[in-house]
Design a protein around this motif. Structure first.
Motif, PDB file in Angstrom:
ATOM      1  N   LEU A  16     124.153 -31.166  -6.076  1.00 58.86           N
ATOM      2  CA  LEU A  16     123.410 -32.422  -5.933  1.00 58.86           C
ATOM      3  C   LEU A  16     124.246 -33.482  -5.228  1.00 58.86           C
ATOM      4  CD1 LEU A  16     121.578 -32.713  -9.359  1.00 58.86           C
ATOM      5  CD2 LEU A  16     120.550 -32.316  -7.118  1.00 58.86           C
ATOM      6  N   ARG A  17     125.537 -33.499  -5.529  1.00 58.27           N
ATOM      7  CA  ARG A  17     126.425 -34.488  -4.930  1.00 58.27           C
ATOM      8  C   ARG A  17     126.790 -34.165  -3.484  1.00 58.27           C
ATOM      9  NH1 ARG A  17     129.938 -33.843  -9.094  1.00 58.27           N
ATOM     10  NH2 ARG A  17     131.618 -33.244  -7.716  1.00 58.27           N
ATOM     11  N   LEU A  18     126.958 -32.878  -3.175  1.00 55.95           N
ATOM     12  CA  LEU A  18     127.626 -32.538  -1.919  1.00 55.95           C
ATOM     13  C   LEU A  18     126.769 -31.883  -0.839  1.00 55.95           C
ATOM     14  CD1 LEU A  18     130.956 -31.291  -3.522  1.00 55.95           C
ATOM     15  CD2 LEU A  18     130.481 -33.512  -2.504  1.00 55.95           C
ATOM     16  N   VAL A  19     125.602 -31.359  -1.181  1.00 57.29           N
ATOM     17  CA  VAL A  19     124.784 -30.704  -0.153  1.00 57.29           C
ATOM     18  C   VAL A  19     124.452 -31.659   0.995  1.00 57.29           C
ATOM     19  CG1 VAL A  19     122.493 -29.713   0.315  1.00 57.29           C
ATOM     20  CG2 VAL A  19     123.849 -28.855  -1.567  1.00 57.29           C
ATOM     21  N   ALA A  22     126.377 -23.908   6.030  1.00 56.14           N
ATOM     22  CA  ALA A  22     126.734 -23.226   4.783  1.00 56.14           C
ATOM     23  C   ALA A  22     128.255 -23.107   4.659  1.00 56.14           C
ATOM     24  CB  ALA A  22     126.088 -21.844   4.733  1.00 56.14           C
ATOM     25  N   LEU A  23     128.922 -22.794   5.753  1.00 57.61           N
ATOM     26  CA  LEU A  23     130.380 -22.670   5.727  1.00 57.61           C
ATOM     27  C   LEU A  23     131.029 -24.006   5.362  1.00 57.61           C
ATOM     28  CD1 LEU A  23     132.988 -21.062   6.218  1.00 57.61           C
ATOM     29  CD2 LEU A  23     132.836 -21.745   8.627  1.00 57.61           C
ATOM     30  N   GLU A  24     130.540 -25.080   5.960  1.00 52.77           N
ATOM     31  CA  GLU A  24     131.083 -26.405   5.653  1.00 52.77           C
ATOM     32  C   GLU A  24     130.827 -26.767   4.190  1.00 52.77           C
ATOM     33  OE1 GLU A  24     130.986 -31.006   7.281  1.00 52.77           O
ATOM     34  OE2 GLU A  24     129.630 -29.535   8.163  1.00 52.77           O
ATOM     35  N   LEU A  25     129.647 -26.443   3.683  1.00 49.97           N
ATOM     36  CA  LEU A  25     129.337 -26.717   2.281  1.00 49.97           C
ATOM     37  C   LEU A  25     130.268 -25.929   1.367  1.00 49.97           C
ATOM     38  CD1 LEU A  25     127.668 -28.044   0.076  1.00 49.97           C
ATOM     39  CD2 LEU A  25     126.045 -26.148   0.269  1.00 49.97           C
ATOM     40  N   GLN A  26     130.493 -24.667   1.682  1.00 51.68           N
ATOM     41  CA  GLN A  26     131.412 -23.856   0.878  1.00 51.68           C
ATOM     42  C   GLN A  26     132.799 -24.501   0.836  1.00 51.68           C
ATOM     43  OE1 GLN A  26     132.542 -20.082   2.551  1.00 51.68           O
ATOM     44  NE2 GLN A  26     133.385 -19.326   0.624  1.00 51.68           N
ATOM     45  N   ALA A  67     128.120 -16.245  -3.139  1.00 51.92           N
ATOM     46  CA  ALA A  67     126.904 -16.729  -2.482  1.00 51.92           C
ATOM     47  C   ALA A  67     127.146 -16.950  -0.990  1.00 51.92           C
ATOM     48  CB  ALA A  67     126.440 -18.024  -3.143  1.00 51.92           C
ATOM     49  N   ALA A  68     128.345 -17.412  -0.631  1.00 48.86           N
ATOM     50  CA  ALA A  68     128.669 -17.648   0.780  1.00 48.86           C
ATOM     51  C   ALA A  68     128.689 -16.348   1.573  1.00 48.86           C
ATOM     52  CB  ALA A  68     130.007 -18.362   0.902  1.00 48.86           C
ATOM     53  N   LEU A  69     129.021 -15.236   0.908  1.00 48.21           N
ATOM     54  CA  LEU A  69     129.003 -13.943   1.593  1.00 48.21           C
ATOM     55  C   LEU A  69     127.574 -13.484   1.915  1.00 48.21           C
ATOM     56  CD1 LEU A  69     131.724 -12.000  -0.453  1.00 48.21           C
ATOM     57  CD2 LEU A  69     131.929 -12.925   1.880  1.00 48.21           C
ATOM     58  N   GLU A  70     126.622 -14.027   1.185  1.00 45.90           N
ATOM     59  CA  GLU A  70     125.226 -13.599   1.343  1.00 45.90           C
ATOM     60  C   GLU A  70     124.455 -14.411   2.379  1.00 45.90           C
ATOM     61  OE1 GLU A  70     123.456 -13.535  -2.542  1.00 45.90           O
ATOM     62  OE2 GLU A  70     125.072 -12.288  -3.361  1.00 45.90           O
ATOM     63  N   ALA A 108     124.253 -21.043   8.601  1.00 49.14           N
ATOM     64  CA  ALA A 108     122.968 -21.271   7.916  1.00 49.14           C
ATOM     65  C   ALA A 108     122.927 -22.701   7.367  1.00 49.14           C
ATOM     66  CB  ALA A 108     122.808 -20.269   6.784  1.00 49.14           C
ATOM     67  N   PRO A 109     121.735 -23.196   7.125  1.00 51.14           N
ATOM     68  CA  PRO A 109     121.643 -24.539   6.533  1.00 51.14           C
ATOM     69  C   PRO A 109     122.296 -24.568   5.142  1.00 51.14           C
ATOM     70  CG  PRO A 109     119.477 -23.757   7.267  1.00 51.14           C
ATOM     71  CD  PRO A 109     120.435 -22.618   7.412  1.00 51.14           C
ATOM     72  N   PRO A 110     122.863 -25.689   4.771  1.00 49.78           N
ATOM     73  CA  PRO A 110     123.529 -25.780   3.471  1.00 49.78           C
ATOM     74  C   PRO A 110     122.574 -25.515   2.301  1.00 49.78           C
ATOM     75  CG  PRO A 110     123.591 -27.911   4.601  1.00 49.78           C
ATOM     76  CD  PRO A 110     122.991 -26.935   5.534  1.00 49.78           C
ATOM     77  N   ALA A 111     121.300 -25.803   2.485  1.00 48.01           N
ATOM     78  CA  ALA A 111     120.322 -25.560   1.417  1.00 48.01           C
ATOM     79  C   ALA A 111     120.217 -24.065   1.092  1.00 48.01           C
ATOM     80  CB  ALA A 111     118.959 -26.115   1.809  1.00 48.01           C
ATOM     81  N   ASP A 112     120.406 -23.207   2.106  1.00 44.08           N
ATOM     82  CA  ASP A 112     120.368 -21.756   1.853  1.00 44.08           C
ATOM     83  C   ASP A 112     121.521 -21.337   0.931  1.00 44.08           C
ATOM     84  OD1 ASP A 112     118.216 -21.704   3.522  1.00 44.08           O
ATOM     85  OD2 ASP A 112     119.207 -20.628   5.167  1.00 44.08           O
ATOM     86  N   LEU A 113     122.698 -21.856   1.199  1.00 41.62           N
ATOM     87  CA  LEU A 113     123.848 -21.553   0.342  1.00 41.62           C
ATOM     88  C   LEU A 113     123.606 -22.103  -1.060  1.00 41.62           C
ATOM     89  CD1 LEU A 113     126.662 -20.426  -0.168  1.00 41.62           C
ATOM     90  CD2 LEU A 113     127.597 -22.569   0.732  1.00 41.62           C
ATOM     91  N   ALA A 114     123.065 -23.297  -1.141  1.00 40.18           N
ATOM     92  CA  ALA A 114     122.789 -23.897  -2.453  1.00 40.18           C
ATOM     93  C   ALA A 114     121.839 -23.016  -3.259  1.00 40.18           C
ATOM     94  CB  ALA A 114     122.207 -25.298  -2.279  1.00 40.18           C
ATOM     95  N   LYS A 115     120.808 -22.486  -2.610  1.00 40.55           N
ATOM     96  CA  LYS A 115     119.861 -21.593  -3.299  1.00 40.55           C
ATOM     97  C   LYS A 115     120.569 -20.338  -3.798  1.00 40.55           C
ATOM     98  CE  LYS A 115     115.896 -23.091  -0.587  1.00 40.55           C
ATOM     99  NZ  LYS A 115     114.992 -22.735   0.505  1.00 40.55           N
TER     100      LYS A 115
END
Length: 172
Positions: free
Chosen positions: A72-75, A81-85, A128-131, A136-143
């Motif tokens: 919630l704070r960081l997405v 996705a890589l940057e979010l990770q 999750a980052a491997l998947e 990809a959009p950061p929301a995909d990693l969040a899911k």
């Protein structure tokens, strides 16, 4: 007769010496015990607030690294996705490094549970980052992270928080 008088005086002197010795040692033992209790009491006055603060900080740490709060704070601040990770892992590391000294005031079991919760959270993020693809959009990693967390029978952060709360209750 003088012999018996001398023997009686010696015996009486020995009994008085033993009684004085026992009285002095008993009084001294009680005095030292009272000093120990006073010192222990002063130590508790000093360390109890520090221990409570450590437990409070570690509860806050666990709340801050829980995947739902992290995401919630960081997405919104990530572009991929890589940057979010990378942001998530950096945030967890920074929080941990900021609070690592709190282990001095906690039990070994509590500290191990906190480390376990942190490591499992990091593992869930990395898995999750491997998947997802790195761009990809950061929301995909969040899911994917949420899916990883939901699949676990026992939530590590929740388990560690419960253990901390139980330990705090034993202090009172």
């Amino acid at each position: 007769m003088e012999f018996y008088l001398l023997l009686t005086i010696l015996l009486l002197g020995a009994v008085i010496a033993v009684v004085i010795y026992l009285t002095i040692t008993t009084v001294a033992d009680k005095f030292f015990e009272k000093q120990k209790l006073d010192i222990r009491s002063k130590n508790i006055e000093i360390t109890l607030p520090l221990r409570l603060q450590a437990y409070e900080r570690m509860c806050l740490f666990l709340e801050r690294i829980s995947p739902s709060n992290l995401l919630l704070r960081l997405v919104p601040s990530a572009m991929s996705a890589l940057e979010l990770q990378q942001i998530l892992l950096h945030e967890i590391r920074e929080e941990y490094n900021h609070n690592v000294a709190q282990q001095l005031y906690m039990s070994t079991i509590a500290w191990e549970q906190i480390n376990n919760a942190m490591n499992e959270t990091v593992a869930a993020i990395n898995q999750a980052a491997l998947e997802v693809t790195p761009d990809a959009p950061p929301a995909d990693l969040a899911k994917k992270i949420f899916a990883q967390v939901i699949d676990k029978d026992v939530q590590p952060v929740t388990h560690a928080l419960k253990l901390l709360k139980d330990e705090i209750r034993t202090l009172f």
